[in-house]
Design an enzyme around this catalytic site. Structure first.
Site, short mmCIF file in Angstrom:
data_model
loop_
_atom_site.label_atom_id
_atom_site.label_comp_id
_atom_site.label_asym_id
_atom_site.label_seq_id
_atom_site.Cartn_x
_atom_site.Cartn_y
_atom_site.Cartn_z
N ASP A 199 0.97 -1.16 0.07
CA ASP A 199 -0.09 -0.19 -0.03
C ASP A 199 1.01 1.18 -0.03
O ASP A 199 2.24 1.10 -0.05
CB ASP A 199 -0.86 -0.01 1.27
CG ASP A 199 -2.23 0.42 0.83
OD1 ASP A 199 -2.40 1.26 0.13
OD2 ASP A 199 -3.29 -0.27 1.42
N TRP A 265 -3.51 3.31 -5.46
CA TRP A 265 -5.01 3.81 -5.78
C TRP A 265 -4.94 4.60 -7.04
O TRP A 265 -5.80 5.73 -7.12
CB TRP A 265 -5.56 4.44 -4.90
CG TRP A 265 -4.96 4.34 -3.32
CD1 TRP A 265 -5.23 3.11 -2.47
CD2 TRP A 265 -4.06 4.91 -2.45
NE1 TRP A 265 -4.56 2.93 -1.53
CE2 TRP A 265 -3.70 4.34 -1.43
CE3 TRP A 265 -3.32 6.25 -2.70
CZ2 TRP A 265 -2.88 4.67 -0.35
CZ3 TRP A 265 -2.48 6.74 -1.76
CH2 TRP A 265 -2.13 6.04 -0.66
N GLY A 266 -4.15 4.11 -8.04
CA GLY A 266 -4.18 5.14 -9.38
C GLY A 266 -3.54 6.48 -9.35
O GLY A 266 -3.51 6.98 -10.46
N ASP A 286 -10.21 3.08 -3.43
CA ASP A 286 -10.79 1.79 -2.91
C ASP A 286 -12.15 1.63 -3.38
O ASP A 286 -12.97 2.51 -3.54
CB ASP A 286 -11.01 1.60 -1.49
CG ASP A 286 -9.51 1.68 -0.73
OD1 ASP A 286 -8.52 1.76 -1.55
OD2 ASP A 286 -9.50 1.34 0.34
C1 GLA Z 1 -5.93 1.01 1.37
C2 GLA Z 1 -6.12 -0.09 0.32
C3 GLA Z 1 -7.29 -0.98 0.66
C4 GLA Z 1 -6.85 -1.82 1.99
C5 GLA Z 1 -6.81 -0.61 3.27
C6 GLA Z 1 -6.31 -1.20 4.34
O1 GLA Z 1 -7.09 1.73 1.71
O2 GLA Z 1 -6.54 0.64 -0.80
O3 GLA Z 1 -7.33 -2.02 -0.28
O4 GLA Z 1 -5.65 -2.69 1.94
O5 GLA Z 1 -5.74 0.28 2.73
O6 GLA Z 1 -6.35 -0.20 5.43
#
Ligand code: GLA
Length: 645
Positions: A199, A265-266, A286
């Site tokens: 992440d 996240w892009g 997400d």
């Molecule tokens: C981010 C990621 C999710 C998940 C959460 C965990 O938001 O994009 O897919 O892994 O963190 O906290």
């Protein structure tokens, strides 16, 4: 007129092209010229993801309220339900597993209150090995989760019931930053994991201005990622950090038996570079179990067909089949969500508590003919054949030349009568097309030319079709997106992609403020059967339903693998080009040698018929080189670009 120059003539023009045509902004000698053909397939091979990864992840089902019983229960359900045999293999632990980073040795400690099998003889010598062995014993693989920064998403965006790391500031630094070699050797060598999701909250949630940082709870980390502003985001630094993870994974697993999932996240233009760094990369924020949010996630991949292929997959986030708008009371929506993920070659990672899955949901996740489309070995992402805000038709070329999968997708709230045509499928008019419904698993009547398909609101129909390809002696490049690699996209300044659906709730979960703005970079990237700006490919009024649209100063590699004899295309400056004052020369290279080129073509020049002999050629490279520098982006079309036998 056939404006074909022979190979012999062009051999001596080679240096001319390279030195004179380099454009008005000379590239510093240390930086490779992005338009310079290399003759080498630029995509790197690492990891183990020849097909989109399939499996299960704890996050969408449990958030940080994960525990061993829940995880093993879902893993067992994957075995018992037969999903494992369909390909669901990875059981991935997400955020919440960590207790802390032990000091001063820095060894990560598992939260044994929720993962009791990790308990060791002394409290800091916890080990996931027993759990990983258990999963391996079930014929499954195991995945773990970390962050590329010092701290994790649950720490940056805690929920009321989040299980957070405990201890001092240093003990709560659970991310990879500063501990890369130590952590990856622990996870992949000592504990035996096979997959890691990394992440990026450590790069955006702990900047000096954040209240928790000001209060001394976390060490400050500069805001590398500014989620809604790619131009303020430190793209190069972020690439470097993810590149270090990739390289370290290759060191700890030299046999390449790992999967590396990038999760930023892009942001940071990762939709363009993720392919060189990870086996999958998130293209958006997400997913949530809401229809409008699913549209957003889907839209973030559906125009990125040239960025995906075996080993490297666009990731619109994990599945939410089973919950909210996709639960057992919404099977139409659940099927649509699953069919869309399948046709764009998304990783199929279940985010649902499978211990209590009703049969209707297992039937969706386990639909064998839908999964088979996703797992087709050619790895071609589906391409938009028809697109509107309400209805889309997405066609995916399968490994059998005469077979395609197609999803006809009603995005809206009204019933639609769609018309699927032979042209959408790039099949010859007037010839029979065999059809199979992949949800019902039965053959439908053969049709020619077109067929009407009635769709309820939010319904999608998913078919497998077999027919006679439009191009009898070859394949359009837009039918082989997995064999294209975008070596240079021609984008001069990053711009957010305005085509992606923007539901409410992308900020603080309310409609305070002025609403979500386009945020994900990628606007202007090359496309199959479209210009980069979503116009049809058009040269002096001639429309090309097949072809590649790109910006000038782009270079595309095509993996020909010695299977073709001829390249052909109708090329020129697209009618939609914003810049009209410059000219563009189109060049075709084979294994690094110039094979053919067009004249310098301006906005008024007729389409140029470009042909090159490519017998034995492994890598074809297509360069659109701008002569002069316009003030606006120059859009070019490689109309009907094809490799022929
Ligand atoms: C981010 C990621 C999710 C998940 C959460 C965990 O938001 O994009 O897919 O892994 O963190 O906290």
């Amino acid at each position: 007129m056939r404006n074909v120059l022979s190979h012999g003539v062009l051999a001596c023009l080679g240096w001319f092209t390279v030195f004179i045509g380099a454009g008005p902004s000379p590239v510093a000698s240390a930086t490779p010229d992005p338009l310079q053909p290399t003759g080498q397939w630029a995509e790197q091979h690492f990891g183990n993801a020849a097909l989109p990864p399939m499996g299960w992840n704890s996050w969408n089902a449990f958030h940080t309220q994960i525990d061993e019983a829940k995880l093993v229960g879902s893993a067992q359900a994957i075995v018992d339900s037969g999903l494992r045999e369909l390909g669901y293999r990875y059981i991935n632990i997400d955020d919440g597993w960590w207790q802390q980073r032990h000091q001063p040795d820095g060894r990560m400690v598992v939260r044994t209150s929720i993962f009791p099998s990790a308990r060791g003889a002394n409290p800091e010598q916890t080990s996931f090995r027993p759990l990983v062995d258990r999963l391996h014993g079930l014929g499954l693989k195991a995945g773990i989760y970390s962050d590329v920064g010092r701290n994790a998403c649950s720490q940056g965006y805690p929920g009321p019931d989040s299980l957070l790391p405990t201890g001092t500031v240093a003990e709560r630094e659970v991310g990879l930053y500063g501990h890369l070699a130590q952590d990856l050797s622990l996870y992949f060598q000592e504990w035996g994991f096979d997959y890691i999701k990394v992440d990026g909250c450590g790069l955006n949630a702990f900047s000096p201005d954040k209240p928790a940082v000001k209060a001394g709870q976390f060490r400050a980390f500069p805001a590398y990622v500014v989620s809604d502003s790619v131009n303020q985001t430190r793209v190069a630094d972020i690439r470097k950090l993810y590149g270090e993870v990739r390289d370290e994974l290759t060191r700890v697993r030299p046999a390449g038996d790992f999967v590396f999932s990038i999760c930023n996240w892009g942001t940071a233009n990762v939709r363009a570079w993720g392919r060189d760094y990870g086996n999958l990369w998130r293209t958006s924020d997400d997913i949530e179990p809401r229809w409008a949010r699913m549209l957003y996630n889907f839209d973030s991949v559906v125009t990125r067909e040239l960025y995906s292929g075996p080993g490297h997959w666009n990731d619109p986030d994990m599945l939410y089949v089973g919950q909210g708008d996709f639960d057992a009371n919404h099977l139409t929506e659940a099927r649509t969500h699953f069919a869309l993920w399948a046709i764009v070659d998304a990783p199929l990672i279940i985010g649902y508590d499978l211990r209590q899955a009703p049969k209707a949901l297992l039937d969706i996740l386990g639909a064998p003919e839908i999964v088979a489309v996703n797992q087709d070995r050619a790895g071609n992402q589906g391409v938009l054949a028809y697109t509107s805000d309400d209805l889309q038709i997405i066609v995916k070329q399968l490994s059998a030349r005469d077979e395609k999968a197609v999803v006809i997708f009603n995005r809206g709230t009204e019933a639609v009568n769609a018309t699927l045509t032979a042209a959408h499928l790039k099949f010859q008019p007037g010839t029979p097309i065999q059809v199979r419904d992949l949800w019902q698993r039965r053959d439908l009547p053969v049709f020619t030319d077109e067929v009407a398909i009635a769709l309820a609101p939010r319904e999608s129909v998913m078919l497998r079709v077999k027919g006679r390809p439009q191009l009898a002696d070859g394949t359009y490049l837009s039918e082989m997106p997995a064999r294209l690699y975008v070596a240079a996209d021609g984008i001069r300044a990053l711009q957010p992609d305005p085509q992606i659906h923007r539901p409410v709730d992308m900020g603080d979960g309310t409609t305070r403020g002025s609403g979500p703005r386009p945020a994900l970079a990628g606007w202007g990237g090359p496309r199959a059967d479209s210009t980069p700006y979503n116009n049809e490919l058009r040269l002096r009024g001639n429309v090309y339903s097949s072809g590649i649209g790109a910006l000038a100063n782009s270079r595309l590699q095509v993996k020909a693998d010695g299977q073709f004899n001829r390249f052909s295309a109708q090329v020129g400056m697209d009618d939609s080009s914003l810049e009209r004052g410059t000219k563009v020369r189109f060049e075709v290279y084979g294994d690094g040698h110039l094979l053919a080129q067009s004249l310098a073509l301006g906005a008024d020049d007729a389409p140029f018929s470009l042909e090159a002999r490519v017998t034995g050629v492994k890598i074809v490279e297509l360069v659109a080189r701008e002569i002069g520098r316009g003030s606006a982006p120059t859009v070019v079309a490689w109309g009907e670009a094809a490799l022929r036998h």
